[in-house]
Design a protein around this motif. Structure first.
Motif, mmCIF file in Angstrom:
data_model
loop_
_atom_site.group_PDB
_atom_site.id
_atom_site.type_symbol
_atom_site.label_atom_id
_atom_site.label_comp_id
_atom_site.label_asym_id
_atom_site.label_seq_id
_atom_site.Cartn_x
_atom_site.Cartn_y
_atom_site.Cartn_z
ATOM 1 N N ARG A 15 28.367 41.108 42.228
ATOM 2 C CA ARG A 15 28.328 40.864 43.681
ATOM 3 C C ARG A 15 29.738 40.645 44.220
ATOM 4 N NH1 ARG A 15 23.335 36.945 43.096
ATOM 5 N NH2 ARG A 15 21.655 38.461 43.300
ATOM 6 N N THR A 67 23.018 45.872 41.307
ATOM 7 C CA THR A 67 23.611 45.254 42.495
ATOM 8 C C THR A 67 23.937 46.371 43.483
ATOM 9 O OG1 THR A 67 24.664 43.691 40.982
ATOM 10 C CG2 THR A 67 25.379 43.611 43.246
ATOM 11 N N ARG A 109 25.527 39.410 37.163
ATOM 12 C CA ARG A 109 25.047 39.597 38.535
ATOM 13 C C ARG A 109 26.025 38.957 39.535
ATOM 14 N NH1 ARG A 109 20.394 38.217 37.478
ATOM 15 N NH2 ARG A 109 19.509 40.280 37.282
ATOM 16 N N VAL A 116 21.064 44.724 35.071
ATOM 17 C CA VAL A 116 21.499 44.108 36.327
ATOM 18 C C VAL A 116 21.840 45.210 37.329
ATOM 19 C CG1 VAL A 116 23.249 42.647 37.416
ATOM 20 C CG2 VAL A 116 22.403 42.080 35.126
#
Length: 145
Positions: free
Chosen positions: A132, A7, A128, A5
Motif C-alpha cells: 500500500r 493491492t 500488504r 496479497v
C-alpha cells in the motif's frame, strides 16, 4: 500456508506512463521503500526470460534474489518470479485504463518454506502494508511528473 496479497491503486496518469515506469525494474528502488538495488543480469529491454538481481530488506532481513520475467504484455501485464530462497515468490503487475487514469494492481504470492512458513500470516500483513505504501509512493512520483 500460502501467501497471496493483492493491492490496487488508481493513478491519474495514462496507462502507457504508469506501465512504462512501474514495469521498468530499474525504477523499482525509487518507489519501493524496501528495494535497495536492481541489476540487470540479461540485456534490456524487458521481455520474457529477462533476469534481474534485486537486493531488498523485509521484516528486518536483507534479501538478495533474482527475478525472471515469465509473462510480459507491455502496457497490460507483467509477471516475474523467483524460485530461490525461503520464500519463492511471483509478482504480478496489471494496468488498465479507468476514467481517472490507470488502475494498477500489484499481486505477490508464494509458498513460504521452513521458518518462513510459520510466519506466513505476519509476512502477508507486512507485505500488504508495504505494498500500500509503495503504490502510494508510485502514485506520488507519477502524479508529480
Amino acid at each position: 500456508m500460502a501467501v497471496d496479497v493483492l493491492t490496487e491503486i488508481t493513478i491519474a496518469r495514462p496507462v502507457d506512463v504508469v506501465a512504462g515506469y512501474a514495469g521498468d525494474p530499474t525504477n523499482a528502488p525509487q518507489w519501493y521503500a524496501n528495494i535497495d538495488s536492481v541489476r540487470w543480469l540479461t540485456e534490456p529491454p524487458l521481455r520474457v526470460g529477462s533476469r534481474m538481481a534485486f537486493v531488498a530488506r523485509f521484516l528486518g532481513r536483507r534479501l538478495a534474489y533474482t527475478y525472471e520475467v515469465v509473462e510480459h504484455e507491455p502496457g497490460h501485464r507483467l509477471v516475474m518470479s523467483t524460485a530461490q530462497g525461503p520464500f519463492p515468490t511471483e509478482t504480478t503487475y496489471t494496468w488498465e485504463p479507468v476514467d481517472a487514469g490507470t488502475r494498477m494492481s500489484l499481486r505477490n504470492r508464494g509458498e513460504p518454506a521452513g521458518f518462513a512458513a510459520a510466519t506466513a500470516g505476519v509476512m502477508a500483513s507486512a507485505m500488504r502494508r508495504a505494498n500500500r505504501k509503495d503504490l502510494a509512493r508510485l502514485r506520488a512520483v507519477l502524479e508529480a511528473g
